[in-house]
Design a protein around this motif. Structure first.
Motif, short mmCIF file in Angstrom:
data_model
loop_
_atom_site.label_atom_id
_atom_site.label_comp_id
_atom_site.label_asym_id
_atom_site.label_seq_id
_atom_site.Cartn_x
_atom_site.Cartn_y
_atom_site.Cartn_z
N ALA A 102 0.69 -1.12 -0.01
CA ALA A 102 0.02 -0.01 -0.05
C ALA A 102 0.90 1.20 -0.02
CB ALA A 102 -0.92 0.09 1.19
N TYR A 103 2.08 1.09 0.61
CA TYR A 103 2.96 2.31 0.73
C TYR A 103 3.45 2.60 -0.68
CZ TYR A 103 7.30 5.03 1.95
OH TYR A 103 8.15 6.02 1.79
N ARG A 104 3.97 1.50 -1.43
CA ARG A 104 4.56 1.61 -2.52
C ARG A 104 3.52 2.31 -3.57
NH1 ARG A 104 8.39 -3.18 -4.98
NH2 ARG A 104 10.14 -2.88 -3.51
N ARG A 105 2.47 1.63 -3.39
CA ARG A 105 1.24 2.33 -4.48
C ARG A 105 1.10 3.77 -3.99
NH1 ARG A 105 -2.87 -2.39 -4.12
NH2 ARG A 105 -2.09 -3.57 -5.82
N ARG A 146 1.62 9.43 -5.98
CA ARG A 146 2.22 10.66 -5.82
C ARG A 146 3.11 11.08 -6.88
NH1 ARG A 146 5.99 12.95 -2.54
NH2 ARG A 146 7.03 10.75 -2.15
N GLN A 147 3.77 10.23 -7.14
CA GLN A 147 4.85 10.57 -8.46
C GLN A 147 3.92 10.63 -9.58
OE1 GLN A 147 7.17 7.22 -9.35
NE2 GLN A 147 8.96 7.86 -8.31
N PHE A 148 2.75 10.02 -9.87
CA PHE A 148 1.89 10.14 -10.98
C PHE A 148 1.21 11.37 -10.94
CE2 PHE A 148 -0.78 8.84 -14.56
CZ PHE A 148 -1.80 9.05 -14.28
N CYS A 168 7.61 8.16 -14.10
CA CYS A 168 6.57 6.88 -13.95
C CYS A 168 6.12 6.49 -15.09
CB CYS A 168 5.40 7.96 -13.06
SG CYS A 168 4.11 7.09 -12.61
N GLU A 169 5.62 5.26 -15.25
CA GLU A 169 5.39 4.55 -16.55
C GLU A 169 3.98 4.55 -16.83
OE1 GLU A 169 8.66 3.09 -14.24
OE2 GLU A 169 7.19 1.37 -14.31
#
Lengths: 222, 262
Positions: free
Chosen positions: B96-99, B104-106, B113-114
């Motif tokens: 969940a943290y990675r998502r 946030r990057q997106f 971000c791909e």
């Protein structure tokens, strides 16, 4: 309306919590509510039935049970869990109010996307920060109050095997034996420990929020 | 909040587990939790009611029952299952943290971000690499510890895994020594041995998963070491990135994503 419904209600609050808040909610649901429902309620299930007094006097058992167990542990825990969960609803109400205001501005002609509004994660700033802090503060107060009530009502956290009762209509002093005292003591200590962990998580969250706002404040001034 | 809710919570973790992890979760739910709820609870249901002592002394039965059964098997199993399931939540939290970071990057419009779409981030299945590998391995390690601790607690508390028919009790207020008879001892022994056996199977699955992850980790490291010796670094980085992107496409091909160009 049962524990499942409470879970549904609080699950919505989860989105706007800090990470510590999310851990707190998980601990609350898995180590407190679930243990209560799945295990503790069975242990206390036969508490009055198997409360045995060494007398044939009718009514003595009832009176002694009522004297030594004014409110059952299970009911106290249920009340504690409900009171401790409820401050999170203050935050939910505040978030809903903010969304409502944004929707109103949108309807009045400002350009905001309604779908984005629904899914937007609201940051803990400004008045929401104060609401969040108060909710954590109330949680801590409720936890402490209930832990004290337990201690006061039952003279500690140990369940005795034998209680000596001389309430009317018991003749003189009568020995009464509690059902499953060791198992009850184990679960009482377990629930107390998890309660302590939840309090520490709340304190940590409080410190985290206060430090965050102080750091933001100092960044703005520099 | 009951076993069904735990099932929902852990079902989400299933997506990011290895195949052995998925088998473990199935064994946990079907052969342990379901057996507990559907059968074992009924067997132990009348454990105190039908615990009979050969005395008229009031309180003797209560005291003897409490002396021989400090914590009921059912409660120990419930606690064991909850503790053993919980490390999987560490993995869920990490994912969940990675998502959250990727979202946030997106949102910031990062070109690295791909992903074209937030939906794609939500549905993405993370590979067990890097810090997630460490979280996953620690969760398996904790599971093993909890299983072993509870099995030992059972053995210690009940002097083995057999339920005796008769117990001799001389705790106050029982007069002298009193014979007490346990309700359904054979059925209880059968279920205890069954639960111990499934517990051992779960331990074996966890050990196998740990070995699998360690082996995969060492193979990957030796491949990287081998590759870096053969080719120049910058070409290798582009190729591995291309490989990873291709793997991501093939992994997430079940998602309705309007693909991204290589």
């Amino acid at each position: 309306m049962d524990w499942g419904t409470l879970q549904a209600v609080l699950g919505g609050v989860n989105k706007h919590s800090t990470s510590i808040g999310k851990i707190w909610l998980t601990v609350l649901f898995i180590f407190r509510i679930m243990i209560l429902v799945v295990a503790a309620e069975r242990v206390w299930g036969d508490e009055q039935q198997d409360f045995v007094c060494n007398t044939l006097q009718p009514g003595c058992k009832n009176v002694c049970y009522d004297h030594f167990f004014p409110i059952s542990h299970i009911r106290l825990w249920a009340l504690q869990l409900i009171f401790v969960s409820t401050p999170a609803l203050l935050v939910a109400m505040h978030v809903a109010y903010r969304r409502h205001e944004k929707k109103r501005r949108f309807r009045n002609g400002e350009k905001i996307d309604i779908e984005e509004l629904k899914n937007e994660k609201i940051h803990i700033r400004g008045s929401l920060w104060w609401t969040y802090i108060s909710s954590i503060f109330f949680r801590i107060i409720f936890e402490a109050v209930f832990m004290y009530v337990f201690y006061y009502m039952y003279d500690g956290y140990q369940m005795p095997r034998l209680v000596k009762c001389d309430a009317w209509p018991c003749p003189n002093t009568v020995d009464c034996f509690v059902s499953r005292p060791t198992e009850k003591t184990t679960f009482t200590i377990f629930m107390l420990a998890v309660s302590g962990i939840c309090m520490m998580l709340n304190l940590a969250e409080l410190c985290y929020l206060v430090i965050k706002i102080c750091m933001k404040g100092s960044r703005k001034t520099t | 909040m009951d076993w069904g809710a735990l099932h929902t919570v852990l079902g989400g973790v299933n997506k990011h587990s290895t195949s052995i992890g998925k088998i473990w979760l199935t064994v946990l739910f079907i052969f342990r939790i379901m057996i507990l709820v559907v059968a074992a609870e009924k067997v132990w249901g009348d454990e105190q009611d039908d615990f009979v002592c050969n005395t008229l002394q009031p309180g003797c039965r209560n005291v003897c029952y409490d002396h021989f059964f400090p914590i009921s098997h059912i409660r120990l199993w419930a606690l064991q299952l909850i503790f053993v399931s919980t490390p999987a939540l560490l993995v869920a939290m990490h994912v969940a943290y990675r998502r959250h970071e990727k979202k946030r990057q997106f949102r910031k419009g990062d070109q690295k971000c791909e992903f074209k779409d937030i939906e794609e981030i939500r549905k993405q299945r993370f590979r067990i690499e890097g810090s997630l590998w460490w979280t996953y391995t620690s969760s398996i390690f904790f599971r093993l510890i909890f299983e072993a601790v509870f099995m030992y607690a059972f053995y210690f508390m009940y002097d083995g895994f057999r339920m005796p028919r008769l117990m001799k009790c001389n705790a106050w207020p029982c007069p002298n020594t009193v014979d007490c008879f346990v309700s359904r001892p054979t059925e209880k022994t059968v279920f205890t041995i069954f639960m111990i056996a499934v517990s051992s199977i779960c331990i074996l699955l966890n050990v196998a998963e740990l070995c699998y992850l360690l082996t995969k980790f060492f193979l990957r490291r030796s491949k990287k070491a081998g590759n870096s010796k053969q080719q120049p670094n910058h070409e290798n980085k582009e190729e591995t990135k291309q490989n990873e992107m291709n793997e991501l496409i093939s992994d997430s091909c079940q998602n309705t994503v309007i693909g991204f160009s290589s």
